[in-house]
Design an enzyme around this catalytic site. Structure first.
Site, PDB file in Angstrom:
ATOM      1  N   LYS A 106      59.183 -46.343 -34.588  1.00  0.00           N
ATOM      2  CA  LYS A 106      58.768 -45.800 -33.288  1.00  0.00           C
ATOM      3  C   LYS A 106      60.000 -45.673 -32.421  1.00  0.00           C
ATOM      4  CE  LYS A 106      54.786 -44.680 -31.358  1.00  0.00           C
ATOM      5  NZ  LYS A 106      53.563 -44.226 -32.070  1.00  0.00           N
TER       6      LYS A 106
HETATM    7  P1  NAD Z   1      49.562 -37.433 -24.240  1.00  0.00           P
HETATM    8  O1  NAD Z   1      50.826 -37.641 -23.511  1.00  0.00           O
HETATM    9  O2  NAD Z   1      49.288 -36.111 -24.832  1.00  0.00           O
HETATM   10  O3  NAD Z   1      48.324 -37.803 -23.285  1.00  0.00           O
HETATM   11  C1  NAD Z   1      48.195 -39.037 -22.671  1.00  0.00           C
HETATM   12  C2  NAD Z   1      47.001 -39.031 -21.732  1.00  0.00           C
HETATM   13  O4  NAD Z   1      46.804 -40.357 -21.233  1.00  0.00           O
HETATM   14  C3  NAD Z   1      47.196 -38.150 -20.499  1.00  0.00           C
HETATM   15  O5  NAD Z   1      45.963 -37.521 -20.192  1.00  0.00           O
HETATM   16  C4  NAD Z   1      47.567 -39.148 -19.407  1.00  0.00           C
HETATM   17  O6  NAD Z   1      47.228 -38.695 -18.110  1.00  0.00           O
HETATM   18  C5  NAD Z   1      46.699 -40.322 -19.814  1.00  0.00           C
HETATM   19  N1  NAD Z   1      47.170 -41.593 -19.270  1.00  0.00           N
HETATM   20  C6  NAD Z   1      48.441 -42.048 -19.167  1.00  0.00           C
HETATM   21  N2  NAD Z   1      48.456 -43.273 -18.595  1.00  0.00           N
HETATM   22  C7  NAD Z   1      47.151 -43.589 -18.371  1.00  0.00           C
HETATM   23  C8  NAD Z   1      46.500 -44.709 -17.816  1.00  0.00           C
HETATM   24  N3  NAD Z   1      47.201 -45.768 -17.380  1.00  0.00           N
HETATM   25  N4  NAD Z   1      45.137 -44.689 -17.716  1.00  0.00           N
HETATM   26  C9  NAD Z   1      44.445 -43.634 -18.176  1.00  0.00           C
HETATM   27  N5  NAD Z   1      44.991 -42.543 -18.698  1.00  0.00           N
HETATM   28  C10 NAD Z   1      46.324 -42.517 -18.795  1.00  0.00           C
HETATM   29  O7  NAD Z   1      49.512 -38.591 -25.358  1.00  0.00           O
HETATM   30  P2  NAD Z   1      48.715 -38.573 -26.729  1.00  0.00           P
HETATM   31  O8  NAD Z   1      49.583 -37.987 -27.779  1.00  0.00           O
HETATM   32  O9  NAD Z   1      47.344 -38.047 -26.506  1.00  0.00           O
HETATM   33  O10 NAD Z   1      48.638 -40.143 -27.058  1.00  0.00           O
HETATM   34  C11 NAD Z   1      47.597 -40.960 -26.523  1.00  0.00           C
HETATM   35  C12 NAD Z   1      47.533 -42.263 -27.306  1.00  0.00           C
HETATM   36  O11 NAD Z   1      47.281 -41.977 -28.685  1.00  0.00           O
HETATM   37  C13 NAD Z   1      48.823 -43.092 -27.292  1.00  0.00           C
HETATM   38  O12 NAD Z   1      48.466 -44.458 -27.345  1.00  0.00           O
HETATM   39  C14 NAD Z   1      49.508 -42.709 -28.596  1.00  0.00           C
HETATM   40  O13 NAD Z   1      50.395 -43.697 -29.042  1.00  0.00           O
HETATM   41  C15 NAD Z   1      48.293 -42.563 -29.494  1.00  0.00           C
HETATM   42  N6  NAD Z   1      48.492 -41.749 -30.680  1.00  0.00           N
HETATM   43  C16 NAD Z   1      48.903 -40.454 -30.567  1.00  0.00           C
HETATM   44  C17 NAD Z   1      49.070 -39.686 -31.728  1.00  0.00           C
HETATM   45  C18 NAD Z   1      49.461 -38.234 -31.663  1.00  0.00           C
HETATM   46  O14 NAD Z   1      49.439 -37.592 -32.717  1.00  0.00           O
HETATM   47  N7  NAD Z   1      49.778 -37.669 -30.518  1.00  0.00           N
HETATM   48  C19 NAD Z   1      48.827 -40.257 -32.987  1.00  0.00           C
HETATM   49  C20 NAD Z   1      48.376 -41.584 -33.065  1.00  0.00           C
HETATM   50  C21 NAD Z   1      48.212 -42.305 -31.898  1.00  0.00           C
END
Ligand code: NAD
Length: 443
Positions: A106
């Protein structure tokens, strides 16, 4: 305020699973407990106004027993090396559980993307990748998108690495790229798609009273980015009613179900879901405690914790984000009879599609969306089946031990409920330990 130590969560999760492993050399667990390599870089970037700012970036490779490091790059103002290390450990477990030939890694940069221009973000990304140099590579450590990074960020990563290493196929150095640069069909929505497949399979396997299937189930989703917004659309298309969603500025609720086209339009125009007409404004914490069937935390870690877990009313919590439920909260929810589908299982669709992209890049191939989703579904189904089977097996073992203790008039075992988190981790650790033993300890 005391700083929350994310890596402590990893240690606690590991401790919970170790007691169910048969005859393991303790040193091997120590090897799996600590990250293999941690890099911290500080680098200057010229801002749009001519000033210079120093940014801190991290890359942690947790383990490479199963293959090259694999894991996202996150941009967040509160990012810490501990958090990156904990997310890297989750990647090791996730890749082992979903059975892709990667280790765990990561990375990220401490920055607030909302206050930076695209040009500044491009310079930060290029400089960060150049600082990492040969610590990333198509067969050593392969980044991907995560919180506040996207396809555009991955394009800059690929381009920077390719300029630094001319004359070879560098496309597999990063996944989650735009399609034109060797990205894969289906990668953008893959985490949410995999999450949907996992939930559907779990509901087929386990009878949850009042939640036989997704049709007409009421779902609240925290986070409306890549994972949350795609999950909202896909679960809605599968017949669920999305009653609440949120982003970093707060949440919205509509008892009869949100109109997702209107949500998207409002988010595009206002930068937040909050304030959509004919919805009720709620806090992120209210959302987690709503009277609904499924809660999907798809944002940051540590959202359901010891102080709010008892108030959760859903029947199923689906960890689409990484580590949104703390170990203490997981124990509280489990005791209440609420199922928690663990992050290393339900959000593994992202790394699975990243693996498909990596293979296509190496072979200079392009698979269709239908092929990708079929392969993704197969892997998610297998992983859910493996976790459910392990969970049932461990629970039977614990019950039998409890019965024996009772008949022997000993103290019955204190740990009488096995949770899905532990079961998933046991499956992952068993696979990792086999690989490590088969490879042998070098030299
Ligand atoms: P992103 O940046 O596309 O979206 C994040 C979202 O979370 C946004 O809508 C933001 O406003 C919201 N957010 C941020 N802080 C917040 C808070 N304190 N309370 C509520 N909402 C909040 O990110 P993503 O890619 O959708 O990732 C989201 C989660 O999923 C993360 O934990 C990431 O590690 C995990 N994840 C992502 C992927 C991927 O392929 N993108 C894969 C596995 C896991």
């Amino acid at each position: 305020m005391e700083k929350f130590d994310e890596y402590q969560v990893i240690k606690e999760r590991l401790k919970g699973a170790i007691e169910y492993l048969d005859q393991t050399r303790p040193g091997l667990i120590d090897f799996l407990a600590a990250p293999k390599k941690s890099i911290v870089v500080n680098f200057p970037v010229q801002m749009d106004d001519g000033s210079v700012r120093v940014f801190q970036g991290y890359r942690v490779v947790h383990n490479r027993a199963n293959g090259p490091g694999k894991g996202g790059i996150r941009y967040h103002p509160q990012l810490s090396s501990q958090e990156v290390a904990s997310l890297a450990a989750l990647m090791t477990w996730k890749c082992a559980l979903i059975n892709v030939p990667f280790g765990g890694a990561k990375g990220g940069v401490c920055c607030d993307t909302k206050s930076l221009s695209q040009n500044e973000l491009r310079r930060i990304t290029r400089r960060f990748i150049s600082e990492l140099g040969d610590d990333i590579g198509p067969h050593t450590d392969v980044p991907a998108p995560d919180l506040y990074t996207n396809e555009r960020t991955m394009a800059w990563i690929y381009d920077t690495y390719d300029i630094m290493h001319p004359g070879r196929n560098n496309r597999p150095v990063v996944t989650g790229k735009p399609i034109d640069l060797g990205g894969s069909e289906g990668r953008r929505a893959a985490t949410a798609q995999g999450c949907l497949y996992a939930v559907q399979r779990f509901l087929q396997r386990i009878a949850i009273p009042g939640l036989a299937a997704l049709e007409d189930s009421r779902i609240a989703i925290q986070g409306y980015g890549n994972v949350g917004a795609n999950a909202a659309r896909l679960f809605h298309q599968s017949g669920a009613v999305i009653v609440a969603i949120s982003d970093s500025q707060g949440g919205i609720f509509c008892k009869t179900g949100l109109n997702l086209d209107e949500v998207d339009k409002h988010k595009r125009q206002q930068g937040t879901v909050v304030g959509l007409p004919e919805t009720m404004s709620i806090t992120n914490n209210d959302l987690l405690q709503l009277d609904c069937d499924i809660v999907i935390p798809a944002a940051t870690s540590n959202q359901i914790h010891a102080d709010n877990a008892a108030a959760v009313r859903a029947k199923l919590v689906v960890e689409a984000g990484n580590a949104p439920v703390t170990p203490e909260a997981n124990a509280i929810l489990t005791r209440k009879g609420i199922y928690v589908l663990p992050d290393i299982l339900v959000n593994a669709g992202g790394v699975t599609a990243s693996y498909f992209e990596w293979v296509q890049n190496i072979e200079n191939e392009q698979w269709t969306l239908a092929e990708i989703n079929q392969k993704l579904k197969n892997r998610m189904n297998h992983a859910v089946d493996a976790v459910v089977a392990k969970w049932q097996m461990l629970q039977e073992k614990v019950d039998a031990a409890g019965e024996k203790a009772k008949s022997d008039n000993d103290d019955p075992a204190t740990n009488t409920i096995v949770d899905l988190h532990t079961s998933a981790l046991v499956v992952a650790l068993e696979r990792l330990l086999i690989t490590i033993e088969e490879r042998g300890i070098w030299p």
